[in-house]
Scaffold this motif. Structure first.
Motif, PDB file in Angstrom:
ATOM      1  N   ALA A   1       0.816  -0.828  -0.020  1.00 23.48           N
ATOM      2  CA  ALA A   1       0.077   0.158   0.250  1.00 23.48           C
ATOM      3  C   ALA A   1       0.639   1.435  -0.108  1.00 23.48           C
TER       4      ALA A   1
ATOM      5  N   PRO B   1      -6.341  -5.145   0.517  1.00 22.38           N
ATOM      6  CA  PRO B   1      -6.743  -5.407   1.523  1.00 22.38           C
ATOM      7  C   PRO B   1      -6.739  -6.665   1.780  1.00 22.38           C
TER       8      PRO B   1
ATOM      9  N   ALA C   1      -3.604  -8.162   3.893  1.00 24.94           N
ATOM     10  CA  ALA C   1      -3.096  -7.579   4.981  1.00 24.94           C
ATOM     11  C   ALA C   1      -2.195  -8.345   5.645  1.00 24.94           C
TER      12      ALA C   1
ATOM     13  N   GLN D   1      -0.442  -0.158   9.708  1.00 26.90           N
ATOM     14  CA  GLN D   1      -1.155  -0.360   8.418  1.00 26.90           C
ATOM     15  C   GLN D   1      -2.355  -0.020   8.445  1.00 26.90           C
ATOM     16  N   ARG D   2      -3.196   0.426   8.723  1.00 25.49           N
ATOM     17  CA  ARG D   2      -4.502   1.157   8.923  1.00 25.49           C
ATOM     18  C   ARG D   2      -4.863   2.188   8.471  1.00 25.49           C
TER      19      ARG D   2
ATOM     20  N   GLN E   1      -4.282   2.024   4.183  1.00 23.04           N
ATOM     21  CA  GLN E   1      -5.777   1.100   3.799  1.00 23.04           C
ATOM     22  C   GLN E   1      -6.086   2.597   3.689  1.00 23.04           C
TER      23      GLN E   1
ATOM     24  N   TYR F   1      -8.305   3.275   0.098  1.00 20.09           N
ATOM     25  CA  TYR F   1      -9.554   4.164  -0.205  1.00 20.09           C
ATOM     26  C   TYR F   1     -10.000   5.651  -0.399  1.00 20.09           C
TER      27      TYR F   1
END
Length: 229
Positions: free
Chosen positions: A125, A151, A154, A185-186, A189, A193
């Protein structure tokens, strides 16, 4: 380099099914090289922070600081290049980030984009942000496909965070000066998006909402509040 069948068997057990299905394989020797490079990169970050805190800014001091930083970065870059030769996605990203940080702007696309595109092609990512800023010629369809794969990978990439970036639009903390922002990581992410929302106007509201749900993305909140999807 010869690897035993037992090692390949162990990797098949360790790597998640989704990663194997996506065709992503992380070479164990490349991973060792990457981890060694990280130790030196951390030392360079500490040196850079120390230099920033010093009050003396004479030409001699700046030259000495630059030389010291260069001595630390040189072996780190060498290790990253060796890991890149073995197609390590995180090493590809960190080497590209090194070029983005230290090369003149005109030289960055040629040096960094092949690395970013290779990393993004493996669903890593952080590379997406570099592509957004520096690689307009990267195939939009390939970019979209790579973003959508994030995703599913992950579990494979969880041990590789946090990662630095020049700017994270979904991060609550603003960057200070020339310092990098470090994202979990989030956080990345949420950035994915956000990028998918721009790539798919028909589904943009759903993607903006996912960015908000995953880390409270400020940029996404503003877009949703403005009703401009």
């Amino acid at each position: 380099m010869i690897r035993s069948p037992l090692l390949h068997g162990l990797l098949a057990v360790v790597l998640p099914t989704s990663a194997l299905a996506a065709g992503v394989r992380i070479d164990p020797h490349a991973d060792l090289l990457y981890r060694q490079a990280l130790t030196l990169l951390e030392q360079a970050d500490n040196q850079n922070t120390s230099f920033t805190l010093k009050t003396s800014t004479t030409d001699q001091d700046l030259a000495q600081q630059g030389q010291a930083l260069g001595r630390t970065l040189a072996p780190a870059v060498s290790l990253l290049k060796k890991a890149v030769e073995l197609d390590h996605p995180a090493a590809q990203y960190r080497l590209a980030l090194y070029y983005i940080t230290y090369l003149p702007a005109a030289q960055i696309p040629a040096a960094a984009c092949p690395l970013l595109e290779a990393s993004m092609g493996q669903g890593f990512a952080p590379a997406a942000l570099g592509i957004e800023n520096w690689c307009p010629n990267y195939s939009r369809s390939e970019y979209r496909t790579a973003l959508e794969s994030v995703p599913n990978l992950a579990s494979l990439y969880a041990p590789y965070y946090p990662q630095p970036a020049v700017r994270l639009l979904c991060h609550r903390e603003q960057p200070q000066g020339l310092a990098m922002q470090w994202g979990r990581q989030r956080d990345y992410q949420a950035e994915v998006y956000r990028l998918l929302a721009s790539a798919d106007p028909a589904q943009s509201k759903a993607y903006w909402q996912k960015a908000v749900d995953i880390n409270g993305c400020i940029a996404a909140q503003r877009r949703l509040a403005s009703n401009h999807y």
